[in-house]
Design an enzyme around this catalytic site. Structure first.
Site, PDB file in Angstrom:
ATOM      1  N   THR A  34       0.822  -1.225   0.000  1.00 56.35           N
ATOM      2  CA  THR A  34       0.000   0.000   0.000  1.00 56.35           C
ATOM      3  C   THR A  34       0.852   1.270   0.000  1.00 56.35           C
ATOM      4  OG1 THR A  34      -1.662  -1.231   1.240  1.00 56.35           O
ATOM      5  CG2 THR A  34      -1.896   1.159   1.220  1.00 56.35           C
TER       6      THR A  34
ATOM      7  N   SER B  98      -6.323  -0.167  -2.861  1.00 56.16           N
ATOM      8  CA  SER B  98      -7.056  -1.151  -3.675  1.00 56.16           C
ATOM      9  C   SER B  98      -6.486  -1.186  -5.085  1.00 56.16           C
ATOM     10  CB  SER B  98      -8.539  -0.774  -3.768  1.00 56.16           C
ATOM     11  OG  SER B  98      -9.085  -0.622  -2.491  1.00 56.16           O
TER      12      SER B  98
ATOM     13  N   GLU C  86      -6.291  -6.881   3.285  1.00 59.70           N
ATOM     14  CA  GLU C  86      -6.158  -7.963   2.274  1.00 59.70           C
ATOM     15  C   GLU C  86      -7.236  -7.866   1.209  1.00 59.70           C
ATOM     16  OE1 GLU C  86      -3.785 -10.624   3.225  1.00 59.70           O
ATOM     17  OE2 GLU C  86      -3.346  -9.299   4.890  1.00 59.70           O
TER      18      GLU C  86
ATOM     19  N   THR D 237     -10.389  -4.856   0.315  1.00 63.37           N
ATOM     20  CA  THR D 237     -11.608  -4.444   1.039  1.00 63.37           C
ATOM     21  C   THR D 237     -12.759  -5.360   0.608  1.00 63.37           C
ATOM     22  OG1 THR D 237     -12.345  -2.910  -0.681  1.00 63.37           O
ATOM     23  CG2 THR D 237     -10.863  -2.012   1.002  1.00 63.37           C
TER      24      THR D 237
HETATM   25  C1  LIG Z   1      -4.315  -1.392  10.412  1.00 64.34           C
HETATM   26  C2  LIG Z   1      -3.938  -1.588   8.986  1.00 64.34           C
HETATM   27  C3  LIG Z   1      -2.865  -2.401   8.660  1.00 64.34           C
HETATM   28  C4  LIG Z   1      -2.466  -2.550   7.330  1.00 64.34           C
HETATM   29  N1  LIG Z   1      -1.347  -3.303   7.028  1.00 64.34           N
HETATM   30  C5  LIG Z   1      -0.890  -3.323   5.754  1.00 64.34           C
HETATM   31  C6  LIG Z   1       0.348  -3.989   5.431  1.00 64.34           C
HETATM   32  O1  LIG Z   1       1.001  -4.598   6.276  1.00 64.34           O
HETATM   33  N2  LIG Z   1       0.800  -3.929   4.136  1.00 64.34           N
HETATM   34  C7  LIG Z   1       0.123  -3.258   3.158  1.00 64.34           C
HETATM   35  O2  LIG Z   1       0.591  -3.238   2.031  1.00 64.34           O
HETATM   36  N3  LIG Z   1      -1.063  -2.624   3.437  1.00 64.34           N
HETATM   37  C8  LIG Z   1      -1.575  -2.637   4.696  1.00 64.34           C
HETATM   38  N4  LIG Z   1      -2.747  -1.997   4.985  1.00 64.34           N
HETATM   39  C9  LIG Z   1      -3.434  -1.267   3.927  1.00 64.34           C
HETATM   40  C10 LIG Z   1      -4.700  -1.937   3.435  1.00 64.34           C
HETATM   41  O3  LIG Z   1      -4.373  -3.096   2.718  1.00 64.34           O
HETATM   42  C11 LIG Z   1      -5.450  -0.889   2.602  1.00 64.34           C
HETATM   43  O4  LIG Z   1      -5.931   0.110   3.494  1.00 64.34           O
HETATM   44  C12 LIG Z   1      -6.594  -1.497   1.823  1.00 64.34           C
HETATM   45  O5  LIG Z   1      -6.120  -2.333   0.802  1.00 64.34           O
HETATM   46  C13 LIG Z   1      -7.487  -0.401   1.180  1.00 64.34           C
HETATM   47  O6  LIG Z   1      -6.737   0.522   0.482  1.00 64.34           O
HETATM   48  P1  LIG Z   1      -6.923   2.087   0.762  1.00 64.34           P
HETATM   49  O7  LIG Z   1      -6.827   2.313   2.227  1.00 64.34           O
HETATM   50  O8  LIG Z   1      -5.971   2.817  -0.122  1.00 64.34           O
HETATM   51  O9  LIG Z   1      -8.416   2.410   0.329  1.00 64.34           O
HETATM   52  P2  LIG Z   1      -8.918   2.810  -1.137  1.00 64.34           P
HETATM   53  O10 LIG Z   1      -8.386   1.849  -2.125  1.00 64.34           O
HETATM   54  O11 LIG Z   1      -8.657   4.248  -1.362  1.00 64.34           O
HETATM   55  O12 LIG Z   1     -10.487   2.582  -0.970  1.00 64.34           O
HETATM   56  C14 LIG Z   1     -11.360   3.535  -0.340  1.00 64.34           C
HETATM   57  C15 LIG Z   1     -12.778   2.998  -0.469  1.00 64.34           C
HETATM   58  O13 LIG Z   1     -13.146   2.909  -1.869  1.00 64.34           O
HETATM   59  C16 LIG Z   1     -13.556   1.579  -2.169  1.00 64.34           C
HETATM   60  N5  LIG Z   1     -13.126   1.227  -3.520  1.00 64.34           N
HETATM   61  C17 LIG Z   1     -11.937   1.503  -4.126  1.00 64.34           C
HETATM   62  N6  LIG Z   1     -11.921   1.013  -5.373  1.00 64.34           N
HETATM   63  C18 LIG Z   1     -13.122   0.401  -5.568  1.00 64.34           C
HETATM   64  C19 LIG Z   1     -13.716  -0.324  -6.648  1.00 64.34           C
HETATM   65  N7  LIG Z   1     -13.067  -0.550  -7.795  1.00 64.34           N
HETATM   66  N8  LIG Z   1     -14.963  -0.829  -6.483  1.00 64.34           N
HETATM   67  C20 LIG Z   1     -15.646  -0.641  -5.327  1.00 64.34           C
HETATM   68  N9  LIG Z   1     -15.137   0.035  -4.265  1.00 64.34           N
HETATM   69  C21 LIG Z   1     -13.903   0.540  -4.384  1.00 64.34           C
HETATM   70  C22 LIG Z   1     -12.872   0.700  -1.109  1.00 64.34           C
HETATM   71  O14 LIG Z   1     -13.551  -0.519  -0.919  1.00 64.34           O
HETATM   72  C23 LIG Z   1     -12.959   1.595   0.109  1.00 64.34           C
HETATM   73  O15 LIG Z   1     -14.253   1.476   0.662  1.00 64.34           O
HETATM   74  C24 LIG Z   1      -3.190  -1.893   6.297  1.00 64.34           C
HETATM   75  C25 LIG Z   1      -4.303  -1.094   6.629  1.00 64.34           C
HETATM   76  C26 LIG Z   1      -4.672  -0.943   7.951  1.00 64.34           C
HETATM   77  C27 LIG Z   1      -5.842  -0.038   8.275  1.00 64.34           C
END
Ligand SMILES: Cc1cc2nc3c(=O)[nH]c(=O)nc-3n(C[C@H](O)[C@H](O)[C@H](O)COP(=O)(O)OP(=O)(O)OC[C@H]3O[C@@H](n4cnc5c(N)ncnc54)[C@H](O)[C@@H]3O)c2cc1C
Length: 360
Positions: free
Chosen positions: A102, A108, A342, A344
């Site tokens: 990330t 995502s 892993e 959303t």
């Molecule tokens: C406590 C914690 C630990 C974590 N640990 C790790 C780690 O060790 N390594 C790592 O790499 N990441 C890690 N993450 C990150 C996590 O994997 C991401 O937060 C997650 O994949 C979502 O990405 P984002 O936060 O950028 O949300 P975004 O991708 O910006 O999404 C925001 C919203 O839009 C929705 N959305 C986006 N695109 C679409 C679509 N095409 N269709 C429908 N809905 C959509 C999403 O479902 C979500 O509701 C961690 C996150 C947290 C909170």
């Protein structure tokens, strides 16, 4: 873990002593092949380990979650040299790891990452940033998703995983991000500036496979998230049941009121359904088959059950459920992460629907 979980989680204390126990039990080597000193668990047992840990302290299972995925990536896709170099130490937990996908601008949409690795003779020069990287401060080495060919179309053809030793100059672990729950392991920002990484650290030795390697490890990862969600949901049910039997209102235990009984029965059915769905998805992996759809279903369903069960358990506890002194409050703070990490749940439902359409 049980005697200390509540206090240590609340104080933000790192559970070093428990990590040492987990090392002694071989848990850091759950997905490491035996020839490299691991215990090579099947996916069903792997998900059960996470259920059992999360029943007591979900955050603690995070110490093992992405570490085990890093070991899976090396076991499946690493070169012989990479496996021999890192897997034995990772199996014992002496070499700790995680997974850095990330970025501040892309979670995502991993094909939208902007961390670039430019080849310069025998090294890659890496620049970019990662965020939310769990276990980063304790990691010795991290698989980091980068673009080795930023112009590639589609973008995944230019994406690679580099094993970056965290002590490398220019690889800076930033602050621990403050979190609602999932306390215990740290989740950090990382800034990467002119970080020189030997080409030997390119996972599998071939550019352009990084996204595929990461996504196939996430299949296993979803079994661990689903297992954690089942653990949290089971704990919520156990607490609700115990409380309902000892709390009296109107002259009898609240467990005798139908409104409470309905909640307990719904929770019990949902938890067991989530558990069986998780084992079903994991068994598909154990048969050596791809299971994107099945692990996605298990992860989505179990995490929604954990969210619902922690809320219902809180309601059974009445006002005490809202107290920070009761364990159910922690479950309620921990549960939402499983709907986000892993992949959303929203994204995974699109994956499930794509697979359904392909099979029809
Ligand atoms: C406590 C914690 C630990 C974590 N640990 C790790 C780690 O060790 N390594 C790592 O790499 N990441 C890690 N993450 C990150 C996590 O994997 C991401 O937060 C997650 O994949 C979502 O990405 P984002 O936060 O950028 O949300 P975004 O991708 O910006 O999404 C925001 C919203 O839009 C929705 N959305 C986006 N695109 C679409 C679509 N095409 N269709 C429908 N809905 C959509 C999403 O479902 C979500 O509701 C961690 C996150 C947290 C909170």
């Amino acid at each position: 873990m049980a005697p200390v979980a509540q206090e240590w989680e609340r104080s933000g204390r790192y559970p070093d002593e428990i990590v040492d126990e987990m090392k002694a039990m071989g848990l850091f080597g759950m997905l490491v092949p035996r020839q490299y000193g691991g215990i090579e668990l099947d996916a069903v047992s792997y998900s059960i380990v996470f259920e059992e840990l999360a029943k007591v302290w979900m955050g603690l299972s995070g110490v093992l979650g992405t570490h085990s995925m890093a070991t899976r990536i090396l076991a499946m896709d690493g070169t012989d040299e990479q496996r021999s170099r890192w897997l034995p130490g990772m199996a014992t937990g002496e070499i700790r790891s995680g997974l850095a996908l990330t970025e501040p601008g892309a979670g995502s949409d991993l094909q939208g990452i902007t961390t670039i690795a430019r080849r310069d003779g025998g090294v890659y020069v890496v620049n970019g940033a990662k965020t939310w990287i769990t276990n980063a401060r304790h990691a010795v080495v991290l698989p980091v998703l980068v673009k080795t060919d930023p112009a590639a179309k589609p973008p995944h053809r230019g994406m690679s995983l580099l094993m970056i030793e965290t002590a490398t100059a220019g690889f800076d672990i930033g602050k621990d991000l403050p979190k609602l729950g999932y306390r215990g392991p740290e989740s950090c920002e990382i800034s990467i500036t002119d970080c020189r990484v030997p080409v030997e650290n390119l996972v599998g030795g071939k550019e352009g496979s990084g996204l595929k390697q990461a996504l196939s490890a996430l299949e296993f990862g979803r079994c661990n998230i689903a297992g954690r969600a089942v653990g949290v949901a089971q704990a919520a049910l156990d607490l609700a049941l115990a409380y309902a039997q000892q709390r009296h209102a109107f002259g009898r235990p609240i467990a005798e009121f139908q409104a409470i009984q309905t909640k307990l029965a719904d929770m019990a059915m949902q938890v067991q359904a989530a558990r069986l769905l998780t084992w079903w998805a994991a068994s598909k992996l154990d048969r050596g088959e791809r299971a994107d759809m099945e692990t996605g279903m298990a992860k989505v369903f179990a995490s929604e059950v954990a969210l619902q069960a922690s809320l219902e358990s809180m309601r059974v506890h009445g006002g005490y459920g809202y107290s920070a002194e009761y364990e159910v409050e922690r479950l309620y703070r921990d549960a939402p992460l499983m709907a986000i990490g892993e992949g959303t749940n929203e994204i995974l439902k699109t994956v499930i629907a794509r697979h359904l359409a392909r099979r029809s």
